[in-house]
Design a protein around this motif. Structure first.
Motif, PDB file in Angstrom:
ATOM      1  N   ASN A  58       5.153  -1.175 -15.988  1.00  0.00           N
ATOM      2  CA  ASN A  58       6.266  -1.337 -16.921  1.00  0.00           C
ATOM      3  C   ASN A  58       5.779  -1.636 -18.343  1.00  0.00           C
ATOM      4  OD1 ASN A  58       5.629  -4.108 -16.965  1.00  0.00           O
ATOM      5  ND2 ASN A  58       7.125  -4.580 -15.362  1.00  0.00           N
ATOM      6  N   LYS A  59       6.724  -1.758 -19.253  1.00  0.00           N
ATOM      7  CA  LYS A  59       6.373  -1.885 -20.667  1.00  0.00           C
ATOM      8  C   LYS A  59       5.644  -3.193 -20.977  1.00  0.00           C
ATOM      9  CE  LYS A  59      10.813  -3.776 -22.303  1.00  0.00           C
ATOM     10  NZ  LYS A  59      11.956  -3.517 -23.198  1.00  0.00           N
ATOM     11  N   ALA A  60       5.715  -4.146 -20.042  1.00  0.00           N
ATOM     12  CA  ALA A  60       4.972  -5.403 -20.222  1.00  0.00           C
ATOM     13  C   ALA A  60       3.500  -5.243 -19.849  1.00  0.00           C
ATOM     14  CB  ALA A  60       5.607  -6.506 -19.387  1.00  0.00           C
ATOM     15  N   GLY A  61       3.118  -4.051 -19.360  1.00  0.00           N
ATOM     16  CA  GLY A  61       1.732  -3.816 -18.970  1.00  0.00           C
ATOM     17  C   GLY A  61       1.405  -4.342 -17.590  1.00  0.00           C
ATOM     18  N   LYS A  62       2.445  -4.566 -16.773  1.00  0.00           N
ATOM     19  CA  LYS A  62       2.276  -5.114 -15.425  1.00  0.00           C
ATOM     20  C   LYS A  62       2.693  -4.077 -14.384  1.00  0.00           C
ATOM     21  CE  LYS A  62       1.572  -9.359 -17.046  1.00  0.00           C
ATOM     22  NZ  LYS A  62       0.209  -9.874 -17.100  1.00  0.00           N
ATOM     23  N   PRO A  63       2.183  -4.206 -13.138  1.00  0.00           N
ATOM     24  CA  PRO A  63       2.735  -3.379 -12.072  1.00  0.00           C
ATOM     25  C   PRO A  63       4.222  -3.730 -11.913  1.00  0.00           C
ATOM     26  CG  PRO A  63       1.292  -5.090 -11.165  1.00  0.00           C
ATOM     27  CD  PRO A  63       1.134  -5.129 -12.658  1.00  0.00           C
ATOM     28  N   ALA A  64       5.069  -2.716 -11.818  1.00  0.00           N
ATOM     29  CA  ALA A  64       6.515  -2.965 -11.734  1.00  0.00           C
ATOM     30  C   ALA A  64       6.821  -3.768 -10.467  1.00  0.00           C
ATOM     31  CB  ALA A  64       7.273  -1.643 -11.717  1.00  0.00           C
ATOM     32  N   PRO A  65       7.525  -4.901 -10.586  1.00  0.00           N
ATOM     33  CA  PRO A  65       7.792  -5.740  -9.411  1.00  0.00           C
ATOM     34  C   PRO A  65       8.649  -5.046  -8.358  1.00  0.00           C
ATOM     35  CG  PRO A  65       9.011  -6.542 -11.343  1.00  0.00           C
ATOM     36  CD  PRO A  65       8.056  -5.491 -11.829  1.00  0.00           C
ATOM     37  N   GLU A  66       9.377  -3.998  -8.772  1.00  0.00           N
ATOM     38  CA  GLU A  66      10.179  -3.233  -7.798  1.00  0.00           C
ATOM     39  C   GLU A  66       9.288  -2.558  -6.759  1.00  0.00           C
ATOM     40  OE1 GLU A  66      12.466  -3.191 -11.720  1.00  0.00           O
ATOM     41  OE2 GLU A  66      10.372  -2.948 -11.098  1.00  0.00           O
ATOM     42  N   SER A  91      -9.563  -3.290  -3.619  1.00  0.00           N
ATOM     43  CA  SER A  91      -8.635  -4.220  -2.948  1.00  0.00           C
ATOM     44  C   SER A  91      -7.292  -3.574  -2.624  1.00  0.00           C
ATOM     45  CB  SER A  91      -8.419  -5.466  -3.808  1.00  0.00           C
ATOM     46  OG  SER A  91      -7.910  -5.101  -5.082  1.00  0.00           O
ATOM     47  N   LYS A  92      -7.000  -2.452  -3.281  1.00  0.00           N
ATOM     48  CA  LYS A  92      -5.775  -1.700  -2.970  1.00  0.00           C
ATOM     49  C   LYS A  92      -6.118  -0.430  -2.177  1.00  0.00           C
ATOM     50  CE  LYS A  92      -4.054  -1.391  -7.262  1.00  0.00           C
ATOM     51  NZ  LYS A  92      -5.030  -2.127  -8.098  1.00  0.00           N
ATOM     52  N   ASN A  93      -7.301  -0.416  -1.560  1.00  0.00           N
ATOM     53  CA  ASN A  93      -7.760   0.767  -0.805  1.00  0.00           C
ATOM     54  C   ASN A  93      -7.778   2.013  -1.677  1.00  0.00           C
ATOM     55  OD1 ASN A  93      -5.997  -0.947   1.495  1.00  0.00           O
ATOM     56  ND2 ASN A  93      -8.089  -0.374   2.055  1.00  0.00           N
ATOM     57  N   TRP A  94      -8.269   1.838  -2.905  1.00  0.00           N
ATOM     58  CA  TRP A  94      -8.439   2.922  -3.881  1.00  0.00           C
ATOM     59  C   TRP A  94      -7.114   3.528  -4.341  1.00  0.00           C
ATOM     60  CZ3 TRP A  94     -12.769   1.679  -5.696  1.00  0.00           C
ATOM     61  CH2 TRP A  94     -13.784   1.235  -4.852  1.00  0.00           C
ATOM     62  N   CYS A  95      -6.030   2.775  -4.170  1.00  0.00           N
ATOM     63  CA  CYS A  95      -4.775   3.124  -4.828  1.00  0.00           C
ATOM     64  C   CYS A  95      -4.809   2.526  -6.236  1.00  0.00           C
ATOM     65  CB  CYS A  95      -3.574   2.537  -4.078  1.00  0.00           C
ATOM     66  SG  CYS A  95      -3.346   3.213  -2.422  1.00  0.00           S
ATOM     67  N   SER A  96      -3.907   2.984  -7.072  1.00  0.00           N
ATOM     68  CA  SER A  96      -3.683   2.359  -8.370  1.00  0.00           C
ATOM     69  C   SER A  96      -2.360   1.602  -8.278  1.00  0.00           C
ATOM     70  CB  SER A  96      -3.635   3.425  -9.470  1.00  0.00           C
ATOM     71  OG  SER A  96      -3.446   2.820 -10.738  1.00  0.00           O
ATOM     72  N   PHE A 105       7.191  -2.943   1.530  1.00  0.00           N
ATOM     73  CA  PHE A 105       5.861  -3.067   0.934  1.00  0.00           C
ATOM     74  C   PHE A 105       4.758  -3.053   2.002  1.00  0.00           C
ATOM     75  CE2 PHE A 105       7.247  -5.350  -3.240  1.00  0.00           C
ATOM     76  CZ  PHE A 105       7.938  -4.200  -3.611  1.00  0.00           C
ATOM     77  N   HIS A 106       5.151  -3.168   3.265  1.00  0.00           N
ATOM     78  CA  HIS A 106       4.228  -2.968   4.386  1.00  0.00           C
ATOM     79  C   HIS A 106       4.339  -1.520   4.862  1.00  0.00           C
ATOM     80  CE1 HIS A 106       3.505  -7.388   5.722  1.00  0.00           C
ATOM     81  NE2 HIS A 106       3.863  -7.359   4.455  1.00  0.00           N
ATOM     82  N   ARG A 107       5.572  -1.128   5.140  1.00  0.00           N
ATOM     83  CA  ARG A 107       5.846   0.189   5.739  1.00  0.00           C
ATOM     84  C   ARG A 107       5.461   1.337   4.793  1.00  0.00           C
ATOM     85  NH1 ARG A 107      10.766  -0.652   5.933  1.00  0.00           N
ATOM     86  NH2 ARG A 107      11.520   0.773   4.342  1.00  0.00           N
ATOM     87  N   CYS A 108       5.626   1.124   3.479  1.00  0.00           N
ATOM     88  CA  CYS A 108       5.404   2.200   2.503  1.00  0.00           C
ATOM     89  C   CYS A 108       4.151   1.974   1.662  1.00  0.00           C
ATOM     90  CB  CYS A 108       6.622   2.332   1.593  1.00  0.00           C
ATOM     91  SG  CYS A 108       8.144   2.662   2.504  1.00  0.00           S
ATOM     92  N   ARG A 109       3.238   1.169   2.178  1.00  0.00           N
ATOM     93  CA  ARG A 109       1.942   0.996   1.504  1.00  0.00           C
ATOM     94  C   ARG A 109       1.058   2.163   1.940  1.00  0.00           C
ATOM     95  NH1 ARG A 109      -3.330  -1.027   1.745  1.00  0.00           N
ATOM     96  NH2 ARG A 109      -3.889  -2.563   0.126  1.00  0.00           N
ATOM     97  N   GLY A 110       1.263   3.281   1.268  1.00  0.00           N
ATOM     98  CA  GLY A 110       0.537   4.495   1.640  1.00  0.00           C
ATOM     99  C   GLY A 110       1.423   5.504   2.333  1.00  0.00           C
ATOM    100  N   LEU A 111       2.600   5.781   1.735  1.00  0.00           N
ATOM    101  CA  LEU A 111       3.486   6.823   2.271  1.00  0.00           C
ATOM    102  C   LEU A 111       2.776   8.170   2.158  1.00  0.00           C
ATOM    103  CD1 LEU A 111       7.098   6.227   0.861  1.00  0.00           C
ATOM    104  CD2 LEU A 111       6.457   6.456   3.257  1.00  0.00           C
ATOM    105  N   PRO A 112       2.674   8.926   3.259  1.00  0.00           N
ATOM    106  CA  PRO A 112       1.909  10.179   3.202  1.00  0.00           C
ATOM    107  C   PRO A 112       2.711  11.359   2.639  1.00  0.00           C
ATOM    108  CG  PRO A 112       2.673   9.798   5.426  1.00  0.00           C
ATOM    109  CD  PRO A 112       3.148   8.625   4.616  1.00  0.00           C
ATOM    110  N   ASN A 158       1.628  -7.814  -4.338  1.00  0.00           N
ATOM    111  CA  ASN A 158       0.221  -8.179  -4.509  1.00  0.00           C
ATOM    112  C   ASN A 158      -0.611  -6.998  -4.005  1.00  0.00           C
ATOM    113  OD1 ASN A 158      -0.227  -8.480  -1.565  1.00  0.00           O
ATOM    114  ND2 ASN A 158       1.118 -10.268  -1.796  1.00  0.00           N
ATOM    115  N   ASP A 159      -1.923  -7.129  -4.029  1.00  0.00           N
ATOM    116  CA  ASP A 159      -2.771  -5.984  -3.668  1.00  0.00           C
ATOM    117  C   ASP A 159      -2.688  -5.593  -2.195  1.00  0.00           C
ATOM    118  OD1 ASP A 159      -3.528  -5.738  -6.265  1.00  0.00           O
ATOM    119  OD2 ASP A 159      -5.683  -6.037  -5.931  1.00  0.00           O
ATOM    120  N   ARG A 160      -2.129  -6.455  -1.373  1.00  0.00           N
ATOM    121  CA  ARG A 160      -1.947  -6.120   0.048  1.00  0.00           C
ATOM    122  C   ARG A 160      -0.553  -5.579   0.348  1.00  0.00           C
ATOM    123  NH1 ARG A 160      -5.514  -4.395   2.536  1.00  0.00           N
ATOM    124  NH2 ARG A 160      -4.497  -4.836   4.513  1.00  0.00           N
ATOM    125  N   GLU A 161       0.392  -5.912  -0.514  1.00  0.00           N
ATOM    126  CA  GLU A 161       1.789  -5.556  -0.247  1.00  0.00           C
ATOM    127  C   GLU A 161       2.385  -4.836  -1.460  1.00  0.00           C
ATOM    128  OE1 GLU A 161       3.334  -9.210   2.491  1.00  0.00           O
ATOM    129  OE2 GLU A 161       2.614  -9.771   0.496  1.00  0.00           O
TER     130      GLU A 161
END
Length: 465
Positions: free
Chosen positions: A101-109, A91-96, A190-197, A113-116
């Motif tokens: 963060n220390k809470a065990g979550k993807p950092a909100p910064e 769902s993240k196009n094979w990204c991780s 989160f659109h423009r840098c979803r997959g910065l090369p 979501n999996d698209r953005e």
């Protein structure tokens, strides 16, 4: 294994070069200060991102992991690298998750979501390379054989490359945003840098960064080595040949004959440019032409880079026949007047620069072996004690450039390749003569070496004449 960690927390470095000794002491204190709290929901971790975030990102962990291992942060390394491998998804196009963060979550910064979300494409290959180096350093086959890592290797080496249009012949004509959210909002990072090369984040309208080619080269070379170690020689050869295609493209398309330097990015306007990024050509060991390496090193040394880039330079310069410049970078990074020296990559980079760079200590789990070579233009001494690697603990002392000792303080025997710059005829281990072998490094420097087995509890002193 807890004994190893207890030892390692007290890893010590001493040297006749007191400024480097002080640099190590500062870096050790600073790096260990970033160790996470044992009760944090994410599990064992250490800071490897902008410190206020209480987080760790893929690039920084990949870079800090050897320094972390030296300092006894093995549980932290294993947990963080596993989390990155485990959180790769279709769902993240094979990204991780680029950052957790220390809470065990993807950092909100960096994640909505999996698209953005924010993601730098070299990251998968960096984590693949780091997990391989963790195996070579520790001997822990978990890093290459565990199902989570095997899945990460396979998906990165194929699906990820396909999904992000990263084949060697498509690097200059790939779309800039192949998996962008629809509708696409250019002003939303989160659109423009979803997959910065690239890892270079300051260049707008980027189509490809040179560091991405270098990462692809090293990632596929690493996967080839992993497969070779499992006896899959035909697959290993195929991935090695594929890796080489990226290196050839790098040399053919990206070298600027006018300036005698590599371009570092290719824009949507069809033009090459230069910004940061050269560091990664050397970090990923993608350059083989020593003339071009010299030009690249000279350019790197001619400018002041941000501390993130600079933290890679001690090891890079030690690895490329520039000991004095490497020492300068160790002192610069640890200097209290250096801006942002508290950024986590800095202290971890200093630790690795001293142990793998200056001390020349390289373990290789494939042969349960350690090589050492003292990389200095002086003739002083340097020693490291309580160093954990290959499931044991060692102490190494270089007394000048013609004598080294290795004490195996742990429980597993190791084979030791004691190397010395120069053309020597005789070698002795604790006074007993050994066969001397000779080699030449990629810079044409003569190396004399002797190979011995060091059993648990044994100490050997090797000198050459």
């Amino acid at each position: 294994m807890s004994n190893l960690s207890a030892f390692a927390q007290d890893v010590k470095f001493s040297s006749s070069d007191k400024r480097i000794e002080q640099a190590f002491a500062w870096a050790k204190d600073m790096a260990l200060h970033y160790k996470g709290h044992p009760a944090d929901p994410v599990g064992p971790w250490y800071e490897s991102a902008l410190p206020p975030r209480d987080a760790f990102c893929m690039r920084d962990v990949s870079h800090q992991s050897i320094g972390g291992e030296i300092l006894g942060l093995k549980r932290e390394n294993q947990n963080m690298l596993t989390l990155f491998a485990r959180n790769m998804s279709a769902s993240k196009n094979w990204c991780s998750y680029w950052e957790m963060n220390k809470a065990g979550k993807p950092a909100p910064e960096d994640y909505r979501n999996d698209r953005e979300f924010w993601y730098n494409l070299p990251a998968n290959f960096d984590v693949l390379y780091a997990s391989w180096r963790m195996y070579l350093w520790t001997g822990n086959k978990y890093y290459i054989n565990d199902a989570v890592f095997v899945n990460f290797q396979e998906k990165t080496a194929k699906d990820y490359i396909d999904t992000w249009v990263l084949s060697a012949d498509s690097m200059l004509n790939r779309p800039a945003h192949p998996n962008a959210p629809v509708p696409f909002n250019e002003s939303d990072s989160f659109h423009r840098c979803r997959g910065l090369p690239s890892y270079s984040e300051g260049v707008p309208n980027l189509k490809t960064g040179v560091d991405l080619l270098a990462a692809l080269y090293q990632g596929l070379s690493t996967y080839s080595a992993i497969l070779a170690g499992k006896g899959k020689s035909a697959e290993a050869k195929a991935y090695a040949l594929n890796a080489e295609k990226y290196r050839q493209r790098l040399e053919t398309d990206w070298w600027n004959t006018k300036d005698n330097l590599y371009f570092t990015y290719y824009g949507k306007d069809g033009k090459f440019g230069r910004d940061e990024g050269e560091t990664f050509l050397l970090w990923f060991d993608a350059l083989k032409d020593t003339t071009r390496i010299k030009k690249t090193l000279s350019h790197l040394a001619s400018k002041t880079w941000n501390v993130e880039n600079t933290s890679y330079l001690p090891l890079i310069f030690y690895n490329n026949n520039s000991c004095d410049k490497a020492r300068d970078y160790l002192l610069y990074l640890s200097d209290k007047n250096t801006e942002r020296r508290e950024y986590p990559e800095v202290s971890f980079g200093v630790i690795e620069g001293i142990v793998q760079g200056l001390m020349g200590i390289r373990p290789d789990a494939r042969s349960q072996s350690i090589s050492t070579i003292y990389k200095t233009t002086g003739n002083g001494n340097a020693g490291i004690s309580n160093l954990p690697l290959l499931g044991t603990v060692i102490n190494v002392v270089h007394q000048g450039t013609k004598q080294s000792s290795l004490n195996n303080a742990g429980k597993l025997q190791v084979s030791w390749k004691a190397m010395f710059y120069g053309d020597y005829k005789l070698a002795y281990a604790n006074g007993k003569q050994l066969p001397v072998k000779h080699a030449t490094d990629s810079w044409g420097k003569h190396i004399s070496f002797a190979e011995v087995t060091v059993k648990p509890g044994q100490q050997l002193n090797i000198n050459v004449k």
